[in-house]
Motif scaffolding. Structure first.
Motif, PDB file in Angstrom:
ATOM      1  N   THR A 129       0.846  -1.190   0.000  1.00 22.03           N
ATOM      2  CA  THR A 129       0.000   0.000   0.000  1.00 22.03           C
ATOM      3  C   THR A 129       0.884   1.243   0.000  1.00 22.03           C
ATOM      4  N   VAL A 131       0.653   3.977   1.412  1.00 23.68           N
ATOM      5  CA  VAL A 131       0.875   4.576   2.730  1.00 23.68           C
ATOM      6  C   VAL A 131       2.183   4.048   3.308  1.00 23.68           C
ATOM      7  N   LEU A 132       2.374   2.721   3.228  1.00 26.63           N
ATOM      8  CA  LEU A 132       3.611   2.121   3.727  1.00 26.63           C
ATOM      9  C   LEU A 132       4.806   2.588   2.911  1.00 26.63           C
ATOM     10  N   TYR A 175      -1.549   5.817  11.452  1.00 27.40           N
ATOM     11  CA  TYR A 175      -2.730   5.624  10.603  1.00 27.40           C
ATOM     12  C   TYR A 175      -2.771   4.191  10.058  1.00 27.40           C
ATOM     13  N   LEU A 176      -1.624   3.719   9.547  1.00 23.96           N
ATOM     14  CA  LEU A 176      -1.593   2.385   8.944  1.00 23.96           C
ATOM     15  C   LEU A 176      -1.861   1.303   9.987  1.00 23.96           C
ATOM     16  N   ALA A 179      -5.553   1.326  10.636  1.00 25.00           N
ATOM     17  CA  ALA A 179      -6.295   0.780   9.492  1.00 25.00           C
ATOM     18  C   ALA A 179      -6.222  -0.743   9.463  1.00 25.00           C
ATOM     19  N   LEU A 180      -5.052  -1.303   9.727  1.00 21.35           N
ATOM     20  CA  LEU A 180      -4.909  -2.761   9.715  1.00 21.35           C
ATOM     21  C   LEU A 180      -5.753  -3.408  10.810  1.00 21.35           C
ATOM     22  N   ASN A 183      -9.790  -2.514  10.002  1.00 22.31           N
ATOM     23  CA  ASN A 183     -10.278  -3.179   8.795  1.00 22.31           C
ATOM     24  C   ASN A 183     -10.339  -4.691   8.973  1.00 22.31           C
ATOM     25  N   THR A 189     -13.614  -2.102   4.968  1.00 18.51           N
ATOM     26  CA  THR A 189     -12.770  -0.912   5.015  1.00 18.51           C
ATOM     27  C   THR A 189     -13.364   0.132   5.951  1.00 18.51           C
ATOM     28  N   LEU A 193      -7.025   2.176   2.680  1.00 19.42           N
ATOM     29  CA  LEU A 193      -5.608   2.007   2.371  1.00 19.42           C
ATOM     30  C   LEU A 193      -5.412   2.296   0.885  1.00 19.42           C
ATOM     31  N   THR A 194      -4.436   3.110   0.580  1.00 17.82           N
ATOM     32  CA  THR A 194      -4.206   3.513  -0.804  1.00 17.82           C
ATOM     33  C   THR A 194      -3.589   2.372  -1.603  1.00 17.82           C
ATOM     34  N   LYS A 195      -3.778   2.434  -2.906  1.00 11.34           N
ATOM     35  CA  LYS A 195      -3.302   1.374  -3.789  1.00 11.34           C
ATOM     36  C   LYS A 195      -1.778   1.410  -3.917  1.00 11.34           C
TER      37      LYS A 195
END
Length: 212
Positions: A129, A131-132, A175-176, A179-180, A183, A189, A193-195
């Motif tokens: 992703t 973000v990472l 944030y990540l 989200a993990l 989600n 979702t 998470l961005t592509k």
């Protein structure tokens, strides 16, 4: 990042929390928000991060995650454990006024290896992703500058650049990690998470393959 194929729950959120703590505390030190008197306490926090990240790295390696497992493993050893212990050494060297001053340029030589290995590994994160990917790029920017600061190549005026790169990396890590957790817990979702920058190639349908 763990994909949970080996039966373990994804440990990455805990590793990201430890990373966020390190990023925020380094930001505070490099930007002058705290004084050198905070160094022993920072050392304690980093050693806590070492315990977290070495466990995360071991689980990810067990699941066959070569990138995430190795990154967490060497982050835990060098950025967390060695970094934490060095803050104790540097603080007591200054407080006790050791007769032989520490030559901290040796840290710069070690940081060159750590930072440039991370930079060279960064393209592997283009399939994760984005973000990472951004977290890793921001850390790249910071650790390269820290290496050259320790070597004396860069002047202390560059410290704020490294500090804010770490601050933004810490924000994205928080944030990540959230989200993990959210989600996965809700099975949908909650936090997007961005592509990835580089997408996996879609395999051709089996039905289209030429029969032998």
């Amino acid at each position: 990042m763990s994909n949970n194929n080996g039966g373990w729950a994804n440990p990455s959120p805990a590793g990201l929390v430890a990373l966020g703590v390190a990023c925020f505390t380094f930001f505070a030190l490099l930007s002058g928000r705290v004084t050198a008197g905070a160094m022993p306490l920072l050392g304690c926090w980093l050693i806590g991060g070492f315990i977290t990240q070495v466990i995360v790295g071991a689980i990810e390696l067990k699941e066959g995650q070569i990138l995430g497992g190795n990154v967490f493993l060497y982050f835990s050893a060098f950025f967390m454990l060695v970094g934490g212990l060095e803050f104790f050494v540097k603080y007591f060297a200054a407080a006790q006024q050791w007769s032989i001053p520490l030559d901290t340029r040796i840290d710069g030589w070690a940081w060159i290896v750590l930072s440039f290995c991370l930079v060279l590994w960064t393209p592997a994160y283009f399939k994760a992703t984005s973000v990472l990917t951004m977290i890793v790029i921001l850390i790249d920017i910071a650790v390269v500058q820290v290496a050259f600061l320790d070597l004396g190549v860069l002047s202390p005026s560059f410290k704020p650049f490294a500090a804010y790169a770490l601050l933004f990396a810490g924000i994205l890590a928080m944030y990540l990690s959230a989200a993990l957790i959210l989600n996965t817990t809700y099975g949908k979702t909650i936090l997007p998470l961005t592509k990835p920058w580089v997408k996996e190639k879609t395999a051709a349908p089996v039905g289209n393959a030429k029969k032998m």
